[in-house]
Write a protein that holds these residues in place. Structure first.
Motif, PDB file in Angstrom:
ATOM      1  N   ALA A  10       0.841  -1.202   0.000  1.00  0.00           N
ATOM      2  CA  ALA A  10       0.000   0.000   0.000  1.00  0.00           C
ATOM      3  C   ALA A  10       0.869   1.243   0.000  1.00  0.00           C
ATOM      4  CB  ALA A  10      -0.925   0.012   1.214  1.00  0.00           C
ATOM      5  N   LEU A  11       0.445   2.230  -0.764  1.00  0.00           N
ATOM      6  CA  LEU A  11       1.115   3.521  -0.834  1.00  0.00           C
ATOM      7  C   LEU A  11       0.102   4.602  -0.477  1.00  0.00           C
ATOM      8  CD1 LEU A  11       3.367   5.502  -1.645  1.00  0.00           C
ATOM      9  CD2 LEU A  11       2.632   5.236  -4.024  1.00  0.00           C
ATOM     10  N   VAL A  12       0.406   5.377   0.559  1.00  0.00           N
ATOM     11  CA  VAL A  12      -0.472   6.461   0.999  1.00  0.00           C
ATOM     12  C   VAL A  12       0.151   7.795   0.611  1.00  0.00           C
ATOM     13  CG1 VAL A  12      -1.662   7.536   2.944  1.00  0.00           C
ATOM     14  CG2 VAL A  12      -1.258   5.067   2.952  1.00  0.00           C
ATOM     15  N   SER A  83       2.979  12.871  -9.249  1.00  0.00           N
ATOM     16  CA  SER A  83       3.653  11.807  -9.993  1.00  0.00           C
ATOM     17  C   SER A  83       5.016  11.497  -9.387  1.00  0.00           C
ATOM     18  CB  SER A  83       3.798  12.203 -11.464  1.00  0.00           C
ATOM     19  OG  SER A  83       4.503  13.424 -11.593  1.00  0.00           O
ATOM     20  N   ASP A  84       5.752  12.550  -8.942  1.00  0.00           N
ATOM     21  CA  ASP A  84       7.053  12.339  -8.310  1.00  0.00           C
ATOM     22  C   ASP A  84       6.905  11.569  -7.004  1.00  0.00           C
ATOM     23  OD1 ASP A  84       8.330  13.848 -10.321  1.00  0.00           O
ATOM     24  OD2 ASP A  84       7.877  15.709  -9.262  1.00  0.00           O
ATOM     25  N   ASN A  85       5.875  11.920  -6.228  1.00  0.00           N
ATOM     26  CA  ASN A  85       5.653  11.250  -4.954  1.00  0.00           C
ATOM     27  C   ASN A  85       5.277   9.786  -5.148  1.00  0.00           C
ATOM     28  OD1 ASN A  85       6.174  13.679  -3.687  1.00  0.00           O
ATOM     29  ND2 ASN A  85       4.028  14.227  -3.471  1.00  0.00           N
ATOM     30  N   ILE A  86       4.494   9.522  -6.185  1.00  0.00           N
ATOM     31  CA  ILE A  86       4.144   8.129  -6.477  1.00  0.00           C
ATOM     32  C   ILE A  86       5.394   7.334  -6.838  1.00  0.00           C
ATOM     33  CG2 ILE A  86       2.914   6.622  -8.082  1.00  0.00           C
ATOM     34  CD1 ILE A  86       0.721   8.749  -8.228  1.00  0.00           C
ATOM     35  N   ILE A 102       0.040  -2.947  -6.155  1.00  0.00           N
ATOM     36  CA  ILE A 102       0.155  -1.902  -5.144  1.00  0.00           C
ATOM     37  C   ILE A 102      -1.148  -1.128  -5.145  1.00  0.00           C
ATOM     38  CG2 ILE A 102       1.285   0.269  -4.509  1.00  0.00           C
ATOM     39  CD1 ILE A 102       3.839  -0.788  -5.764  1.00  0.00           C
ATOM     40  N   ILE A 103      -1.721  -0.928  -3.955  1.00  0.00           N
ATOM     41  CA  ILE A 103      -2.892  -0.063  -3.841  1.00  0.00           C
ATOM     42  C   ILE A 103      -2.414   1.313  -3.404  1.00  0.00           C
ATOM     43  CG2 ILE A 103      -3.366  -0.946  -1.495  1.00  0.00           C
ATOM     44  CD1 ILE A 103      -6.342  -0.228  -2.028  1.00  0.00           C
ATOM     45  N   SER A 104      -2.703   2.310  -4.227  1.00  0.00           N
ATOM     46  CA  SER A 104      -2.352   3.689  -3.918  1.00  0.00           C
ATOM     47  C   SER A 104      -3.597   4.395  -3.399  1.00  0.00           C
ATOM     48  CB  SER A 104      -1.826   4.384  -5.182  1.00  0.00           C
ATOM     49  OG  SER A 104      -1.575   5.752  -4.936  1.00  0.00           O
ATOM     50  N   VAL A 105      -3.474   5.021  -2.225  1.00  0.00           N
ATOM     51  CA  VAL A 105      -4.613   5.646  -1.553  1.00  0.00           C
ATOM     52  C   VAL A 105      -4.235   7.059  -1.143  1.00  0.00           C
ATOM     53  CG1 VAL A 105      -6.259   5.433   0.356  1.00  0.00           C
ATOM     54  CG2 VAL A 105      -5.228   3.374  -0.616  1.00  0.00           C
ATOM     55  N   GLY A 163     -13.494   7.048  -6.917  1.00  0.00           N
ATOM     56  CA  GLY A 163     -12.892   6.782  -5.617  1.00  0.00           C
ATOM     57  C   GLY A 163     -11.525   7.433  -5.496  1.00  0.00           C
ATOM     58  N   ASN A 164     -10.934   7.326  -4.334  1.00  0.00           N
ATOM     59  CA  ASN A 164      -9.631   7.934  -4.068  1.00  0.00           C
ATOM     60  C   ASN A 164      -8.573   6.868  -3.845  1.00  0.00           C
ATOM     61  OD1 ASN A 164     -11.635  10.126  -3.555  1.00  0.00           O
ATOM     62  ND2 ASN A 164      -9.778  11.261  -3.098  1.00  0.00           N
TER      63      ASN A 164
END
Length: 257
Positions: A10-12, A83-86, A102-105, A163-164
């Motif tokens: 997971a990526l927050v 995009s850089d943070n992702i 990977i779930i990005s939230v 959704g987010n």
């Protein structure tokens, strides 16, 4: 469930402009809701989810992470574009030696539930999707959060809001990074999102004739990947906090649990 569902990373994303919600809090993920930073609520939900493995958080430098840092396996400080943070977050997760979904939230959905997260993951895996995105029907959103105002667009299946969260396969990340930025920026702008996949689809959207199958087919051809637009009744995955009045509605939901 026919097959065992694997755990995913997971990526927050905990940045963003918080001053539009609270002038005293410049970073969106650090805005307090029901006594906790929004990012903490999201991390707690992820920790309770059955199908989450490693959790990384990306937020701007010089933030106080005490009180919730134990909930994240990796904390990355970055003040770049989304995009850089992702990229920073995905690279940190890949460095842990795992690869796959990977779930990005975003951190502005503090009332998201572990059940909503797990359901999104399970459905994505069962659909064998390389990239997926949740859509919440208007009736489900307004039933769960009647005191909020949301932007909805009409599909053949009915009115929905985005959704987010997003799930992607890290093996294809280099191909997806540019599109991911565009999709994220357009997620609340249905016409902009439709234009990304062609004028004919924008017209079908404007007339309410666009379906989730249409979206999946078109994006699949563009990316040469298996795409899934997932209709979910779990409204919490789309209940973002963008303005002060959203806090009241979300706090009511959190305090009622």
């Amino acid at each position: 469930m026919k097959n065992e569902i694997p755990t995913v990373d997971a990526l927050v994303l905990a940045g963003g402009d918080g001053s539009v919600i609270n002038p005293q809090t410049p970073v969106k993920g650090m805005v307090l809701v029901a006594g906790k930073p929004m990012v903490q609520w999201v991390l707690e939900a992820l920790r309770q989810a059955r199908h989450i493995r490693t959790i990384a958080v990306v937020l701007p430098p010089n933030q106080d992470t005490s009180g919730w840092e134990h909930l994240a396996d990796k904390i990355i400080f970055s003040d770049g574009q989304i995009s850089d943070n992702i990229i920073e977050g995905v690279n940190a997760l890949k460095a842990s030696g795992t690869e796959g979904l990977i779930i990005s939230v975003t951190s502005d959905i503090p009332s998201v539930t572990p059940e909503a997260i797990d359901d999104f993951i399970v459905t994505t895996v069962e659909r064998q999707a390389d990239i997926s995105y949740p859509l919440v029907k208007e009736v489900d959103m307004m039933t769960a959060y009647p005191d909020t105002q949301r932007t909805f667009f009409k599909l053949r299946e009915g009115k929905v809001t985005g959704g987010n969260a997003m799930i992607l396969d890290s093996k294809h990340f280099d191909r997806l990074r540019e599109l991911g930025q565009e999709v994220f920026e357009a997620r609340k702008n249905p016409l902009k999102m439709a234009n990304m996949v062609g004028a004919r689809f924008a017209l079908k959207l404007a007339t309410g004739r666009l379906s989730t199958d249409d979206l999946e087919e078109r994006l699949g051809k563009i990316l040469d990947l298996r795409c899934a637009a997932i209709l979910t009744s779990n409204a919490s995955i789309g209940a973002d906090v963008d303005k002060p009045e959203d806090i009241t509605a979300v706090e009511k939901k959190l305090l009622s649990r």
